[in-house]
Design a protein around this motif. Structure first.
Motif, mmCIF file in Angstrom:
data_model
loop_
_atom_site.group_PDB
_atom_site.id
_atom_site.type_symbol
_atom_site.label_atom_id
_atom_site.label_comp_id
_atom_site.label_asym_id
_atom_site.label_seq_id
_atom_site.Cartn_x
_atom_site.Cartn_y
_atom_site.Cartn_z
ATOM 1 N N LEU A 329 42.298 54.648 45.200
ATOM 2 C CA LEU A 329 42.607 53.922 44.971
ATOM 3 C C LEU A 329 43.104 52.776 46.091
ATOM 4 N N SER A 330 44.252 53.583 47.009
ATOM 5 C CA SER A 330 44.983 53.425 48.016
ATOM 6 C C SER A 330 43.861 52.503 49.261
ATOM 7 N N ALA A 331 42.734 52.874 49.509
ATOM 8 C CA ALA A 331 41.922 53.068 50.629
ATOM 9 C C ALA A 331 41.665 51.707 50.459
ATOM 10 N N GLY A 332 40.582 51.158 48.884
ATOM 11 C CA GLY A 332 40.596 49.768 48.594
ATOM 12 C C GLY A 332 41.464 48.948 48.737
ATOM 13 N N ARG A 333 43.113 49.642 48.658
ATOM 14 C CA ARG A 333 44.282 47.674 48.312
ATOM 15 C C ARG A 333 43.954 47.657 50.187
ATOM 16 N N LEU A 334 43.701 48.964 50.731
ATOM 17 C CA LEU A 334 43.950 48.658 52.598
ATOM 18 C C LEU A 334 43.007 47.673 52.855
ATOM 19 N N ALA A 335 41.521 47.690 52.384
ATOM 20 C CA ALA A 335 40.927 47.969 52.645
ATOM 21 C C ALA A 335 40.885 46.020 52.060
ATOM 22 N N ARG A 336 41.462 46.001 51.074
ATOM 23 C CA ARG A 336 41.010 44.325 50.827
ATOM 24 C C ARG A 336 42.443 43.248 51.657
ATOM 25 N N GLY A 337 43.054 44.358 52.047
ATOM 26 C CA GLY A 337 44.480 43.961 52.343
ATOM 27 C C GLY A 337 44.169 43.751 54.430
ATOM 28 N N ALA A 338 43.415 44.459 54.627
ATOM 29 C CA ALA A 338 43.027 44.322 56.069
ATOM 30 C C ALA A 338 41.748 43.166 56.581
ATOM 31 N N SER A 339 40.949 42.936 55.369
ATOM 32 C CA SER A 339 39.832 41.778 55.166
ATOM 33 C C SER A 339 40.003 40.689 54.718
ATOM 34 N N GLU A 340 41.085 40.539 54.103
ATOM 35 C CA GLU A 340 41.363 39.215 53.579
ATOM 36 C C GLU A 340 43.013 38.623 53.784
ATOM 37 N N SER A 341 43.077 37.447 53.812
ATOM 38 C CA SER A 341 44.033 36.635 54.284
ATOM 39 C C SER A 341 44.791 36.097 53.490
ATOM 40 N N GLY A 342 45.946 35.368 53.683
ATOM 41 C CA GLY A 342 47.078 35.120 52.835
ATOM 42 C C GLY A 342 47.839 35.533 52.509
ATOM 43 N N PRO A 343 48.929 35.398 51.204
ATOM 44 C CA PRO A 343 50.058 36.464 50.494
ATOM 45 C C PRO A 343 49.231 36.948 49.570
ATOM 46 N N ALA A 344 48.136 37.615 49.144
ATOM 47 C CA ALA A 344 47.605 38.556 48.397
ATOM 48 C C ALA A 344 47.072 39.543 49.463
ATOM 49 N N ALA A 345 47.127 39.144 50.425
ATOM 50 C CA ALA A 345 46.177 40.718 50.979
ATOM 51 C C ALA A 345 48.109 41.064 51.605
#
Length: 757
Positions: A329-345
């Motif tokens: 779950l942690s790796a998936g969360r960081l992958a989303r933050g690294a590949s997306e932009s914006g406040p959610a990332a």
């Protein structure tokens, strides 16, 4: 997740399989109970009855074949009369048996001799209408049951008896007479102290009884014969079915019986329609009902295994499965933050990565936290120590070791059968009896081959060479136990031969007759029957002086193979193997020194009577019930000094102590095998990929932006690998943007990858 991927399937399979082993331990060991008469004793008595029935069948078949061969060898002439023909056919017969000649077409009595012959129900025309051999019949004569053997006697076309009706048979046609020979039922040979053998008819009436020592109380006249008749009726007539029964109890002993039908096991035979049954019985000591109770041991062993299962599940669940899922779950969360932009990332990257577990999972957690901080620009590449603590491979090895602590004692120490007490005395005595029966079968075969050869030798004088050759060819075709038949002259040279080339011939022509071994080395033992060919004054001499019949050793091997008897060997006077029911090399020693000592104890020297003996021997494969018996005490094989040796593994016997040892060992082996397989599966799909991901991830966190991380499996470890690859792409893009002076777009790499796909 695929069926065989991820961390859950191997852990769940391990737990379920070990719980299954615990259940099987309770069911398998808890189901072993002591019986008053062990099943092994009952089965042994059944096999003894079957072996005795085989001997009776062999005797009847041999007698029927001898009557047919005598009739076939008789050459009728124009001067032959029924009286002279009957006299010629019965010249070498037993004095107490009766014989008659009947007209094959009318059934009229032509000649009779010897004892009375009961012809009730004998229809000569029907019996001779076919082309196959006429099977024997069971008849009643003077209040006693006897066997009638039949054979066709063919007369030349020109011979018509003056007393017969000339109008019923056209002139020039071939005539046939029917020979009927009446003889008592064959005697039964019994072995083993206190054993009784009875030959019964289909109704359960005793026809022949023999006993050795003091017979059991209800052997022949009690309830056992009637119970046997009912069992035979249920199994069907004309089969080789067998079974066992329990008789009355007297004090601390109980009668155990075995029965077997005297019928051919390989197809239609002479004994199929007779309805004869062999019943053997003897009184054996009973055991106490509580002699062996394995319930408490089974419950304790299963409970211990359940504790091991709980420990394994706790360790694997809390140290491997849960930390890996959290890391996923942690790796998936960081992958989303690294590949997306914006406040959610930014929110995804703002949460620290918790470090769970130890070993590879802890390493990956720390490097993920380092990558998170690098993505936020809070730190640069970080070096990781080269020396690391124990990993999950050690945990898997400890899991196997934990199960081994339960399994190894089950395999090697617990419930071990005591060699001295595991095999009851009746089972040991029965093995000795079966060895004696096996020796009797071999002796019967060799004696019959000598008797057949003597009959042939008696018909050789007075014939031309072509006629002698034809007679030997006919004999070889009829007797499958011979490899070849040949005549030796005074110099030891072969003057006439049919069949295969002899393996070896004797240099010096022996006198008399009997059975001998022609060689003492080689690939195949050369065993032969031999007899002198008499000279007839005034007639053409035979082509040689001694007739040899070389016996095919395969025929002896087939005699030895019997159910539940184990391995059987025939040895010569030097304990060298001549024939066996298992694979062997000719003239080799017995496979165990204990068997050799047992064989030597059975017969001290050739020609001595010898005594059968038995014992329990221990070897690397476990205890075995072994016996040895001398081949013969009289007849043409008595001078050979041969023995029959048998060895039955105790593991093949249904004994409580042996069954407990087998099932205890099986439970240990299964538990050890299942744990090794499942933890090995966990190592392949989880632990080894984790180690590889940890190494690559630490390189990435240390600044390596060029090494591409390829996910191998579509499971938790593969998801972590994909997350690391997305973070590598984001960091590489940020590095390129920094070098060109542009603002990095976290979602650019993902958009480029999407356009490429």
């Amino acid at each position: 997740m695929p069926l065989l991927g991820g961390v859950r399937p191997p852990i769940a399979s391990l737990i379920l399989l070990l719980l299954l082993v615990a259940a099987l331990t309770v069911v398998g060991l808890g189901g072993i109970h002591a019986e008053h008469v062990p099943q092994a004793v009952r089965t042994s008595e059944q096999r003894i009855a079957a072996d005795t029935a085989l001997s009776v069948r062999t005797t009847i078949d041999a007698e029927a074949g001898a009557v047919r061969r005598t009739a076939a060898a008789y050459t009728a002439t124009s001067t032959s009369t029924p009286a002279s023909t009957l006299k010629a056919l019965t010249a070498a017969s037993k004095a107490d048996r009766g014989a008659v000649l009947l007209d094959a077409h009318t059934g009229r009595l032509l000649a009779s001799g010897g004892g009375p012959v009961t012809l009730a129900g004998v229809k000569a025309a029907e019996m001779t209408s076919g082309h196959g051999p006429i099977p024997p019949r069971l008849v009643t004569s003077a209040g006693a049951r006897q066997l009638l053997y039949f054979a066709r006697v063919t007369l030349p076309a020109q011979k018509v008896d003056a007393n017969q009706d000339q109008n019923q048979v056209p002139s020039g046609t071939e005539r046939q007479w029917l020979l009927a020979v009446s003889e008592a039922l064959p005697a039964v040979t019994t072995y083993g102290d206190g054993r009784t053998a009875v030959v019964l008819d289909a109704s359960g009436k005793a026809l022949v009884t023999a006993s050795h020592g003091t017979p059991s109380p209800d052997a022949a006249g009690g309830a056992l014969p009637m119970a046997t008749a009912r069992a035979v009726s249920a199994s069907g007539q004309g089969t080789d079915a067998s079974g066992n029964l329990l008789g009355a109890a007297t004090g601390a002993r109980r009668t155990v019986a075995g029965w077997a039908q005297v019928a051919s096991a390989t197809g239609p035979g002479d004994t199929d329609g007779l309805g004869l049954v062999v019943l053997t019985s003897r009184a054996v000591p009973t055991t106490t009902a509580d002699a062996a109770d394995y319930w408490s041991f089974a419950l304790a062993a299963a409970a211990a295994l359940v504790v091991v299962v709980l420990l394994l599940w706790s360790a694997l669940h809390f140290l491997v499965q849960r930390p890996l899922l959290r890391l996923y779950l942690s790796a998936g969360r960081l992958a989303r933050g690294a590949s997306e932009s914006g406040p959610a990332a930014a929110a995804e990257l703002a949460r620290p990565v918790p470090v769970h577990g130890f070993g590879e999972l802890a390493r990956i957690g720390r490097l993920l936290e380092s990558l998170r901080r690098q993505l936020l620009g809070e730190s640069g590449p970080q070096e990781f120590p080269a020396r690391r603590g124990p990993g999950y491979r050690a945990l898997a090895a400890l899991g196997v070791l934990l199960v081994a602590c339960w399994a190894v004692p089950m395999i090697f120490m617990l419930n071990r059968a005591d060699t001295a007490t595991a095999v009851p005395a009746p089972v040991l005595a029965d093995q000795q009896t079966r060895a004696e029966l096996a020796a009797n079968r071999v002796r019967q075969s060799l004696d019959q081959s000598y008797a057949d050869l003597s009959d042939v030798a008696g018909n050789l004088p007075g014939r031309s060479r072509d006629a002698q050759t034809e007679l030997l060819r006919h004999t070889l075709a009829e007797h499958k136990q011979y490899r070849s038949l040949y005549l030796l002259d005074r110099s030891g040279a072969i003057t006439l031969r049919v069949g295969d080339t002899p393996l070896r011939t004797l240099v010096h022509v022996p006198g008399g007759g009997g059975v001998t071994t022609v060689n003492t080395s080689g690939r195949i033992p050369a065993i032969a029957s031999y007899t002198q060919v008499r000279a007839v004054k005034g007639a053409s001499p035979a082509a040689g002086v001694v007739l040899f019949g070389e016996i095919d050793v395969k025929s002896l091997n087939s005699i030895l193979n019997r159910p539940d008897l184990g391995s059987v060997w025939v040895t010569d006077a030097d304990c060298k193997v001549l024939a066996a029911s298992v694979g062997y090399r000719a003239f080799q020693s017995l496979p165990d020194a204990g068997l050799t000592r047992l064989a030597r104890a059975a017969q001290s020297a050739p020609g001595t009577a010898g005594t059968a003996t038995s014992t329990v021997l221990s070897s690397s494969s476990g205890p075995s019930v072994d016996a040895a018996a001398p081949l013969a005490q009289s007849g043409p094989t008595a001078h050979l000094g041969w023995r029959v040796v048998t060895a039955e593994p105790a593991a093949a016997l249904r004994l409580p102590a042996v069954q407990a040892q087998q099932r205890t060992m099986l439970a240990g082996i299964l538990a050890l095998a299942f744990s090794t397989a499942c933890l090995g599966w966990l190592h392949v799909v989880v632990i080894r990929p984790l180690r590889a991901v940890a190494v690559l991830g630490e390189k990435l966190a240390s600044g390596d932006r060029r090494t591409v991380l390829h996910p191998v499996n579509h499971d938790e470890v593969g998801s972590v690998t994909r997350g690391l690859e997305l973070m590598r792409q984001a960091l590489a893009e940020r590095g390129r943007a920094g070098r060109s002076g542009q603002t990095a777009d976290p979602g650019r790499s993902r958009r480029e990858n999407t356009l490429q796909r």
